[in-house]
Design a protein around this motif. Structure first.
Motif, short mmCIF file in Angstrom:
data_model
loop_
_atom_site.label_atom_id
_atom_site.label_comp_id
_atom_site.label_asym_id
_atom_site.label_seq_id
_atom_site.Cartn_x
_atom_site.Cartn_y
_atom_site.Cartn_z
N GLU A 34 0.84 -1.20 0.00
CA GLU A 34 0.00 0.00 0.00
C GLU A 34 0.88 1.25 0.00
O GLU A 34 1.96 1.28 0.56
CB GLU A 34 -0.90 -0.02 1.25
N ALA A 35 0.37 2.29 -0.65
CA ALA A 35 1.16 3.52 -0.77
C ALA A 35 1.25 4.25 0.56
O ALA A 35 0.26 4.39 1.27
CB ALA A 35 0.53 4.42 -1.81
N ARG A 36 2.43 4.71 0.89
CA ARG A 36 2.66 5.55 2.05
C ARG A 36 3.34 6.82 1.59
O ARG A 36 3.99 6.83 0.54
CB ARG A 36 3.51 4.82 3.09
N PRO A 37 3.24 7.91 2.38
CA PRO A 37 3.91 9.15 1.98
C PRO A 37 5.41 8.93 1.82
O PRO A 37 6.04 8.20 2.59
CB PRO A 37 3.61 10.10 3.14
N ASN A 38 5.96 9.56 0.81
CA ASN A 38 7.41 9.50 0.62
C ASN A 38 8.07 10.68 1.31
O ASN A 38 7.53 11.77 1.36
CB ASN A 38 7.75 9.54 -0.87
N ASN A 40 11.31 11.40 0.49
CA ASN A 40 12.44 11.80 -0.36
C ASN A 40 12.04 12.73 -1.49
O ASN A 40 12.84 13.03 -2.37
CB ASN A 40 13.14 10.56 -0.93
N GLY A 41 10.77 13.18 -1.47
CA GLY A 41 10.32 14.12 -2.48
C GLY A 41 9.76 13.50 -3.73
O GLY A 41 9.17 14.19 -4.56
N SER A 42 9.92 12.20 -3.91
CA SER A 42 9.37 11.55 -5.10
C SER A 42 7.92 11.18 -4.88
O SER A 42 7.50 10.96 -3.75
CB SER A 42 10.18 10.29 -5.42
N PRO A 43 7.11 11.13 -5.95
CA PRO A 43 5.69 10.83 -5.79
C PRO A 43 5.46 9.46 -5.17
O PRO A 43 6.18 8.51 -5.45
CB PRO A 43 5.16 10.90 -7.22
N ALA A 44 4.45 9.36 -4.31
CA ALA A 44 4.07 8.08 -3.71
C ALA A 44 2.83 7.55 -4.43
O ALA A 44 2.16 8.27 -5.18
CB ALA A 44 3.77 8.27 -2.23
N LYS A 45 2.55 6.28 -4.22
CA LYS A 45 1.36 5.68 -4.81
C LYS A 45 0.10 6.38 -4.33
O LYS A 45 0.01 6.74 -3.15
CB LYS A 45 1.28 4.21 -4.44
N PRO A 46 -0.88 6.55 -5.18
CA PRO A 46 -2.17 7.10 -4.73
C PRO A 46 -2.78 6.20 -3.65
O PRO A 46 -2.54 4.99 -3.60
CB PRO A 46 -3.03 7.10 -6.00
N VAL A 47 -3.60 6.78 -2.80
CA VAL A 47 -4.22 6.03 -1.71
C VAL A 47 -5.68 6.43 -1.58
O VAL A 47 -6.06 7.56 -1.93
CB VAL A 47 -3.46 6.28 -0.38
N THR A 48 -6.50 5.50 -1.10
CA THR A 48 -7.93 5.76 -0.92
C THR A 48 -8.31 5.49 0.53
O THR A 48 -7.89 4.49 1.11
CB THR A 48 -8.77 4.86 -1.84
N LEU A 49 -9.06 6.40 1.11
CA LEU A 49 -9.61 6.23 2.45
C LEU A 49 -11.12 6.08 2.37
O LEU A 49 -11.76 6.62 1.46
CB LEU A 49 -9.30 7.45 3.33
N LEU A 50 -11.69 5.38 3.34
CA LEU A 50 -13.14 5.33 3.50
C LEU A 50 -13.51 5.98 4.82
O LEU A 50 -13.05 5.55 5.88
CB LEU A 50 -13.66 3.89 3.46
N ASN A 51 -14.32 7.03 4.75
CA ASN A 51 -14.84 7.72 5.93
C ASN A 51 -16.29 7.31 6.12
O ASN A 51 -17.15 7.63 5.30
CB ASN A 51 -14.73 9.24 5.72
N VAL A 52 -16.57 6.59 7.20
CA VAL A 52 -17.94 6.19 7.52
C VAL A 52 -18.48 7.18 8.53
O VAL A 52 -17.97 7.30 9.65
CB VAL A 52 -17.98 4.75 8.06
N SER A 53 -19.53 7.90 8.13
CA SER A 53 -20.01 9.04 8.90
C SER A 53 -21.52 8.96 9.10
O SER A 53 -22.19 8.04 8.60
CB SER A 53 -19.63 10.34 8.17
N TYR A 54 -22.04 9.92 9.81
CA TYR A 54 -23.49 9.98 10.04
C TYR A 54 -24.15 10.91 9.01
O TYR A 54 -23.48 11.49 8.15
CB TYR A 54 -23.81 10.37 11.48
N ASP A 55 -25.45 11.04 9.08
CA ASP A 55 -26.22 11.64 7.98
C ASP A 55 -25.85 13.08 7.62
O ASP A 55 -25.54 13.36 6.46
CB ASP A 55 -27.72 11.57 8.29
N PRO A 56 -25.87 14.04 8.55
CA PRO A 56 -25.81 15.45 8.14
C PRO A 56 -24.41 15.98 7.84
O PRO A 56 -24.22 17.19 7.80
CB PRO A 56 -26.41 16.20 9.33
N THR A 57 -23.43 15.10 7.64
CA THR A 57 -22.07 15.57 7.36
C THR A 57 -21.72 15.50 5.88
O THR A 57 -20.59 15.81 5.50
CB THR A 57 -21.04 14.73 8.15
N ARG A 58 -22.64 15.08 5.04
CA ARG A 58 -22.33 14.81 3.63
C ARG A 58 -21.68 15.99 2.93
O ARG A 58 -20.61 15.86 2.32
CB ARG A 58 -23.62 14.44 2.88
#
Length: 374
Positions: A34-38, A40-58
């Motif tokens: 999985e990609a982690r921040p680099n 050394n200044g070189s680009p890191a792999k893209p990463v995806t997060l899932l935020n599970v939230s309640y209704d009125p925060t959309r």
């Protein structure tokens, strides 16, 4: 039903089919791949997060996610995509416990995250001490939304049980906001009977018992006037505004403001009661899932960014009360009405005590609520 993004829907469908088999999220592979921040200044792999939230925060998180992605790319040369899942907070918490692999949860009440930690071990039980303000980067409260011109003359909680007022609220069994609604009404009734609530712990037992009975009777009267209990706050808003049911909607302050902003026809207006609860929606990293996905650093950075000036300004923009006013404009702060705000700790001891007494199976809510006859 809680609503998921397209990717999240696939996760849940797969989960139901394969019965809790591990799913690969984002870029795929094991945590090591999985990609982690680099650094050394070189680009890191893209990463995806899932935020599970309640209704009125959309709406808030839609813009916050974009802001965070820009910030993270600039600071760490890594692209981040944040997927969102929204619904009643109780149902959302159960979905995570049942296998929805959230990297972070941003829910309505701390109790649901406590249960998640104790029953599943998905995160440490000390999760609330990891971030400032008990891991609540913003707060809110409970207010009313009424029809244009306020034809029922609703000004405070006591007016909800006058005449033929019909009330829309949500189900405390599935919605964190519903529990805040219920407990705010209970708080009003106690305050009406006792005045200062700061001395509840030393109140004579007989006097306190009489006030509790009055509160129970008052809340029971409210739920007798509820024609339908929606599972989440957004569903209740739709019931009130789109379906036209009810004379008053009990809801989050931010949800009420957003409703007025989106309903440009002026068909509703906000009424601020004399007293309510300070609601403190908490956030947490789901340790086991971020370890599995290799997203620990990004997930932690995501939640910390909520406390930044940019995060606080966005919270205020979407009508959440910021935990820090530094850098937040006076115009944004001026939109929040002044009212007496009590806390869960002051009135109910803590969320565990409130949940057990009022919302667990067989608790006071089950004892007083009778579905409206059709």
């Amino acid at each position: 039903m809680f609503q998921l993004s397209s990717r999240s829907t696939v996760w849940v469908s797969l989960y139901l089919v394969v019965n809790l088999l591990a799913l690969t999220v984002g870029c795929g592979g094991s945590p090591d791949s999985e990609a982690r921040p680099n650094t050394n200044g070189s680009p890191a792999k893209p990463v995806t997060l899932l935020n599970v939230s309640y209704d009125p925060t959309r709406e808030f998180y839609q813009e916050f996610n974009e802001s965070f992605a820009k910030h993270w790319l600039q600071q760490h040369q890594q692209q981040v995509t944040v997927e969102q899942s929204h619904g009643g907070a109780g149902k959302q918490a159960r979905a995570v416990m049942d296998g929805l692999e959230a990297d972070v949860v941003t829910l309505a009440i701390g109790y649901d995250i406590d249960v998640m930690a104790k029953r599943t071990g998905l995160l440490d039980t000390n999760w609330q001490s990891r971030l400032p303000h008990n891991s609540s980067p913003y707060t809110s409260t409970i207010v009313f939304l009424v029809r244009k011109g306020n034809p029922k003359g609703i000004k405070d909680w006591g007016d909800l049980i006058q005449g033929d007022v019909s009330i829309i609220t949500t189900n405390p069994k599935t919605s964190g906001g519903a529990r805040w609604n219920y407990l705010s009404a209970w708080t009003y009734a106690l305050h009406k009977e006792l005045g200062d609530l700061s001395q509840l712990g030393t109140m004579p037992a007989e006097k306190l018992a009489a006030a509790e009975q009055s509160a129970r009777d008052f809340v029971a009267q409210i739920y007798k006037r509820v024609p339908v209990l929606d599972s989440g706050a957004r569903g209740a808003t739709n019931t009130f505004l789109q379906r036209g049911l009810g004379d008053v909607l009990i809801t989050w302050e931010n949800e009420a403001f957003m409703s007025l902003k989106e309903a440009s026809d002026g068909s509703a207006e906000i009424v601020v009661p004399s007293i309510s609860l300070l609601t403190e929606p908490p956030v947490a990293v789901v340790d086991k899932y971020v370890q599995k996905h290799g997203t620990e650093q990004v997930a932690e950075g995501y939640l910390k960014y909520l406390y930044s000036q940019d995060g606080q300004k966005l919270a205020a923009k979407y009508y959440f009360r910021p935990s820090s006013t530094e850098g937040v404009s006076k115009d944004l702060l001026a939109q929040f009405p002044q009212l007496k705000l009590e806390t869960i700790t002051n009135v109910f001891g803590n969320w565990q005590a409130a949940q057990q007494k009022h919302f667990d199976d067989g608790g006071l809510f089950d004892q007083i609520y009778q579905p409206a006859s059709k």
